[in-house]
Design a protein around this motif. Sequence first.
Motif, short mmCIF file in Angstrom:
data_model
loop_
_atom_site.label_atom_id
_atom_site.label_comp_id
_atom_site.label_asym_id
_atom_site.label_seq_id
_atom_site.Cartn_x
_atom_site.Cartn_y
_atom_site.Cartn_z
N MET A 53 -0.63 6.33 -4.59
CA MET A 53 -1.85 7.04 -4.21
C MET A 53 -2.00 8.33 -5.01
O MET A 53 -3.09 8.73 -5.39
CB MET A 53 -1.81 7.34 -2.72
CG MET A 53 -3.15 7.56 -2.08
SD MET A 53 -4.29 6.18 -2.24
CE MET A 53 -3.52 4.99 -1.19
N LEU A 202 0.53 1.97 4.44
CA LEU A 202 -0.92 2.14 4.55
C LEU A 202 -1.33 3.50 5.10
O LEU A 202 -2.51 3.81 5.15
CB LEU A 202 -1.52 1.03 5.42
CG LEU A 202 -1.26 -0.40 4.95
CD1 LEU A 202 -1.96 -1.40 5.84
CD2 LEU A 202 -1.73 -0.60 3.51
N PHE A 205 -3.71 5.74 3.05
CA PHE A 205 -5.02 5.24 2.60
C PHE A 205 -6.16 5.98 3.30
O PHE A 205 -6.18 6.04 4.53
CB PHE A 205 -5.18 3.75 2.93
CG PHE A 205 -4.50 2.84 1.97
CD1 PHE A 205 -5.19 1.77 1.42
CD2 PHE A 205 -3.19 3.02 1.62
CE1 PHE A 205 -4.56 0.93 0.53
CE2 PHE A 205 -2.56 2.19 0.74
CZ PHE A 205 -3.24 1.13 0.18
N TRP A 229 -4.70 9.54 8.47
CA TRP A 229 -6.13 9.65 8.12
C TRP A 229 -6.94 10.40 9.18
O TRP A 229 -7.63 11.37 8.86
CB TRP A 229 -6.70 8.24 7.91
CG TRP A 229 -8.16 8.20 7.65
CD1 TRP A 229 -8.81 8.58 6.50
CD2 TRP A 229 -9.19 7.77 8.56
NE1 TRP A 229 -10.16 8.39 6.65
CE2 TRP A 229 -10.42 7.90 7.89
CE3 TRP A 229 -9.18 7.28 9.87
CZ2 TRP A 229 -11.63 7.56 8.49
CZ3 TRP A 229 -10.38 6.94 10.47
CH2 TRP A 229 -11.58 7.09 9.78
N PHE B 30 -6.14 -3.14 0.86
CA PHE B 30 -6.10 -2.90 -0.59
C PHE B 30 -7.44 -3.23 -1.22
O PHE B 30 -7.93 -2.50 -2.08
CB PHE B 30 -4.99 -3.72 -1.25
CG PHE B 30 -3.67 -3.01 -1.27
CD1 PHE B 30 -3.50 -1.86 -2.03
CD2 PHE B 30 -2.59 -3.48 -0.55
CE1 PHE B 30 -2.28 -1.19 -2.05
CE2 PHE B 30 -1.37 -2.82 -0.56
CZ PHE B 30 -1.21 -1.68 -1.32
N LEU B 33 -9.81 -0.48 -0.45
CA LEU B 33 -9.50 0.74 -1.23
C LEU B 33 -10.07 0.62 -2.65
O LEU B 33 -10.70 1.55 -3.14
CB LEU B 33 -7.99 0.95 -1.30
CG LEU B 33 -7.57 2.18 -2.08
CD1 LEU B 33 -7.79 3.44 -1.28
CD2 LEU B 33 -6.10 2.11 -2.49
#
Lengths: 285, 253
Positions: A53, A202, A205, A229, B30, B33
């Motif tokens: 990321m 995850l 994200f 998040w 994914f 994203l």
Amino acid sequence: MEVKGFWHWVRHTLRLFALYGKMDTLGLMRSMGMLLTMMLSDTVLNIAAVMGMLLLAERFGGIGNWSKYQVLFLLGYGGLVDGIINVFFGYNVAFISRRLGRGQFDHTLIQPQPIVVSLLTEGFNPAFGLPSLLPGTVLLGIALPHLVLPQIAGWWFLFAINMVASVAVVLAFQFAFGSLAFRAPRATEEISSSTMHLLMQLKSFPLDGLGAVLTGSLLTAVPVGGVAWLPCRALLGMGGGVTSYWLTPLLSMVLALVAVVTFWKGLQYYGRVGSQRYSNFGHRN
Amino acid sequence: MAVMSAAGFMGDNALFLIDYLLRFLRVILFFALWRLILHGKGAINGYTLSTTLTYTLISEVFREVMECRTWLESGFWDGSVSMRYLRPMSVFAQYAAEWSGGVAFRLLTFSIPLLLLSSLMGVNPLPASPQAGILFLASLLLAVFVGLGIEYLFSGLAIAFRTHPWIFNRMRAAIGEILSGALLPFAFMPLGLGKIFSYLPFAGQASTPLSIYVGQADSPRLMALQLFWGVVLWLIAGRLWEKNKEKVVAYGG
């Protein structure tokens, strides 16, 4: 039988933290080679966990409506959640299905103390877990000077509350799924690895733009959003309104309730059938 | 051994399906994203949104094949490796055989269904061309050659340094995910990192076959590099194991 009061258990818990902290430090200091290897491997692991990321944010100057430094904050926050879990819930407490699936939970059941005290203290490993706190702290340290934070009194207090809530979200998810190992010890012994891997991979994200159904699922059924998040959106002033600061704590309480009920029901089942499996590795004994 | 390993995956019941459900969710995320990042952008170093989604899909479909995790370290941990030395077969070959059984089972029960469902998620599962598909299969075989070589080498290093194989393999798995290009195509890496990573052995595990599949690779050069790394890794690992076989330490058992 003498009934012990609340403060007795508080003092007892603190004594156990001190004892396990000392044991952990002594264990690590037995060998300088082991100390260095563990520190190196944990540092590498934690950097690798956020690297994907980080590279994307650098390459595209941010992700969606998150700026580069907001992404860094998100990664740092998630890294710190991971680090706290490593420090306080190691020795397969956070990976509870391993203890259950390997028949090791009997060790906990025969302790002359409440189960919750055992689960709260047995995983404390400040020495082995320390390197896992560093990447998150460093990323937050880099991001914070570049961010315009909401002008709100007690921001750091809200940060701490949300951090505790995020840790609770992870543990609740782990225990809710891990409880399956009471019923199917062999098939689900490693389910906690899968669930933890999912959350940790995850957690970084940004979930914006996923649509209501998917976002809702990722805040409830698989609460990836609650790990970083959702709290980061609130703490960075992207969530809209003061109530947003309390969404993650509220979510953690609901999930904790689900986890307690699931674990309790699993324990009741285990009380009737016990375990036919036993393997002695991977826990503090 | 492979058949026994595949059969063992069923365990007491079908709860292993939960693992698949979680993996499926990860793929969906994914995809989301990439749509978020690449929406409205044209091709970046040859990679369009469609190409990137296919890359991600195929990476997940063949994840176990490319990862080559034999879990050899578990044998050192629980002591079961000692019994394997008594069998008339190389220790690593036994683990590799069991790995292949597990992979076959997961390909049937997870990868193929994922591939079939991909069109419903708006992802094109097909290779860039029939030729790319054939080259991909050849490169995938080379990826296994490289991947098992890396696994063999890391276990050998752990023995040589008399440290826990689990630590070495954990590091290898974490680094490998980035360096192999399984998570992020090298084309998207900043600061020229993708170019550097493409020369490392890890690239042969995922980036090479995947970029061939989506038609974004100089196939002959990259496959030759895979072959080179595979041969080098196996030679070094074999020598390392042979030289340090007296140092093998197993816990438990």
